[in-house]
Design an enzyme around this catalytic site. Structure first.
Site, PDB file in Angstrom:
ATOM      1  N   HIS A 122       0.836  -1.202   0.000  1.00 41.48           N
ATOM      2  CA  HIS A 122       0.000   0.000   0.000  1.00 41.48           C
ATOM      3  C   HIS A 122       0.866   1.246   0.000  1.00 41.48           C
ATOM      4  O   HIS A 122       0.569   2.230  -0.648  1.00 41.48           O
ATOM      5  CB  HIS A 122      -0.906  -0.022   1.237  1.00 41.48           C
ATOM      6  CG  HIS A 122      -1.866   1.108   1.343  1.00 41.48           C
ATOM      7  ND1 HIS A 122      -1.483   2.389   1.693  1.00 41.48           N
ATOM      8  CD2 HIS A 122      -3.213   1.164   1.177  1.00 41.48           C
ATOM      9  CE1 HIS A 122      -2.547   3.174   1.722  1.00 41.48           C
ATOM     10  NE2 HIS A 122      -3.604   2.451   1.413  1.00 41.48           N
ATOM     11  N   TRP A 123       1.931   1.240   0.802  1.00 36.68           N
ATOM     12  CA  TRP A 123       2.961   2.270   0.936  1.00 36.68           C
ATOM     13  C   TRP A 123       2.571   3.406   1.888  1.00 36.68           C
ATOM     14  O   TRP A 123       3.421   4.153   2.352  1.00 36.68           O
ATOM     15  CB  TRP A 123       3.342   2.857  -0.426  1.00 36.68           C
ATOM     16  CG  TRP A 123       4.713   3.475  -0.472  1.00 36.68           C
ATOM     17  CD1 TRP A 123       5.556   3.773   0.574  1.00 36.68           C
ATOM     18  CD2 TRP A 123       5.439   3.868  -1.643  1.00 36.68           C
ATOM     19  NE1 TRP A 123       6.731   4.317   0.134  1.00 36.68           N
ATOM     20  CE2 TRP A 123       6.691   4.391  -1.227  1.00 36.68           C
ATOM     21  CE3 TRP A 123       5.146   3.850  -2.995  1.00 36.68           C
ATOM     22  CZ2 TRP A 123       7.641   4.872  -2.122  1.00 36.68           C
ATOM     23  CZ3 TRP A 123       6.110   4.328  -3.881  1.00 36.68           C
ATOM     24  CH2 TRP A 123       7.336   4.833  -3.448  1.00 36.68           C
ATOM     25  N   ASP A 124       1.295   3.526   2.241  1.00 36.48           N
ATOM     26  CA  ASP A 124       0.910   4.627   3.130  1.00 36.48           C
ATOM     27  C   ASP A 124      -0.260   4.215   4.026  1.00 36.48           C
ATOM     28  O   ASP A 124      -1.201   4.973   4.215  1.00 36.48           O
ATOM     29  CB  ASP A 124       0.521   5.862   2.302  1.00 36.48           C
ATOM     30  CG  ASP A 124       0.387   7.117   3.166  1.00 36.48           C
ATOM     31  OD1 ASP A 124       1.065   7.206   4.207  1.00 36.48           O
ATOM     32  OD2 ASP A 124      -0.403   8.009   2.799  1.00 36.48           O
ATOM     33  N   LEU A 125      -0.189   3.006   4.573  1.00 36.20           N
ATOM     34  CA  LEU A 125      -1.327   2.508   5.348  1.00 36.20           C
ATOM     35  C   LEU A 125      -1.168   2.883   6.825  1.00 36.20           C
ATOM     36  O   LEU A 125      -0.499   2.203   7.596  1.00 36.20           O
ATOM     37  CB  LEU A 125      -1.470   0.995   5.201  1.00 36.20           C
ATOM     38  CG  LEU A 125      -2.816   0.452   5.678  1.00 36.20           C
ATOM     39  CD1 LEU A 125      -3.972   1.118   4.951  1.00 36.20           C
ATOM     40  CD2 LEU A 125      -2.894  -1.049   5.505  1.00 36.20           C
ATOM     41  N   ASN A 129      -6.149   5.921   6.973  1.00 38.07           N
ATOM     42  CA  ASN A 129      -6.374   5.345   5.644  1.00 38.07           C
ATOM     43  C   ASN A 129      -7.067   3.984   5.720  1.00 38.07           C
ATOM     44  O   ASN A 129      -6.954   3.167   4.801  1.00 38.07           O
ATOM     45  CB  ASN A 129      -5.053   5.212   4.883  1.00 38.07           C
ATOM     46  CG  ASN A 129      -4.715   6.474   4.112  1.00 38.07           C
ATOM     47  OD1 ASN A 129      -5.566   7.330   3.910  1.00 38.07           O
ATOM     48  ND2 ASN A 129      -3.473   6.596   3.671  1.00 38.07           N
TER      49      ASN A 129
END
Length: 227
Positions: A122-125, A129
């Site tokens: 996901h890279w930004d969880l 979010n």
């Protein structure tokens, strides 16, 4: 209901003037109406942060069980660029302790860069979010992720946002251990890739002229390094 990032408010004001400021002022009410209409509640709304960490771990475990599709950016490419940029940008930091810490992060990434992984990331969880699923969509009781920045790589690269968001220095190691257990990760590899996120953010900051590491990022690195 939501906190408006200062950068978003400043950008809207700078480029859109009064209309941008009105948009930002109306965002909390807009978010509240959407949450009510769709029957959602934010993960960050959990009063027990440790429970929120466990929820995030379960969402991450579902995501990284899937191999990344062809054509996504790769963690191998990200790591290669970071390590190429590190020598110059680390030297831009004003504080010697920060320079040493970021150099240690780069050294950790070098140890694992040859095996960047192939999972869907996901890279930004972080906690803002993730939302509770809608009952009318058959997802009652299920937590779902949103706003991904898809990447193919090692799941250890996913853990940093959960350590930094709702930051608590004394909870860093507990959160890290809970997440590595939930995802079934080898702890040392996960630690190296988490330090890679500190490196990534530090390099971005140095490029923008920031002379110090963000205090919480530096503390996360120190805690994971046992300092």
């Amino acid at each position: 209901m939501i906190d408006i990032p200062e950068e978003l408010a400043e950008t809207q004001s700078r480029f859109n003037g009064a209309a941008g400021r009105a948009f930002v002022a109306g965002l909390p009410d807009l978010a509240a109406r959407c949450l009510e209409r769709w029957g959602l509640r934010p993960l960050s709304g959990e009063t027990d942060v440790r429970e929120a960490v466990k929820v995030l771990g379960s969402v991450l475990a579902r995501l990284v069980a899937v191999p990344a599709p062809e054509g996504l950016r790769t963690l191998g490419g990200v790591a290669e660029r970071m390590l190429a940029e590190a020598p110059e940008r680390v030297g831009l930091l004003a504080d010697a302790a920060d320079r040493r810490l970021l150099a240690d992060c780069a050294a950790a990434v070098r140890e694992v860069a040859g095996e960047p992984g192939d999972r869907l990331l996901h890279w930004d969880l972080h906690y803002d979010n993730v939302l509770a699923g809608r009952a009318d969509a058959g997802r009652a009781g299920e937590w779902v992720a949103l706003d991904p920045k898809p990447l193919a790589g090692d799941p250890g690269f996913e853990l940093f946002p959960a350590l930094d968001n709702l930051f608590d220095a004394d909870e860093v190691v507990w959160r890290f251990d809970a997440l590595t257990e939930a995802l079934g990760l080898e702890r040392e590899r996960a630690r190296a890739w988490t330090l890679g996120r500190v490196l990534q953010n530090g390099l971005w900051g140095a490029e923008k002229g920031e002379g110090r590491l963000a205090p919480d990022h530096a503390e996360i690195a120190r805690r994971l390094l046992g300092r």
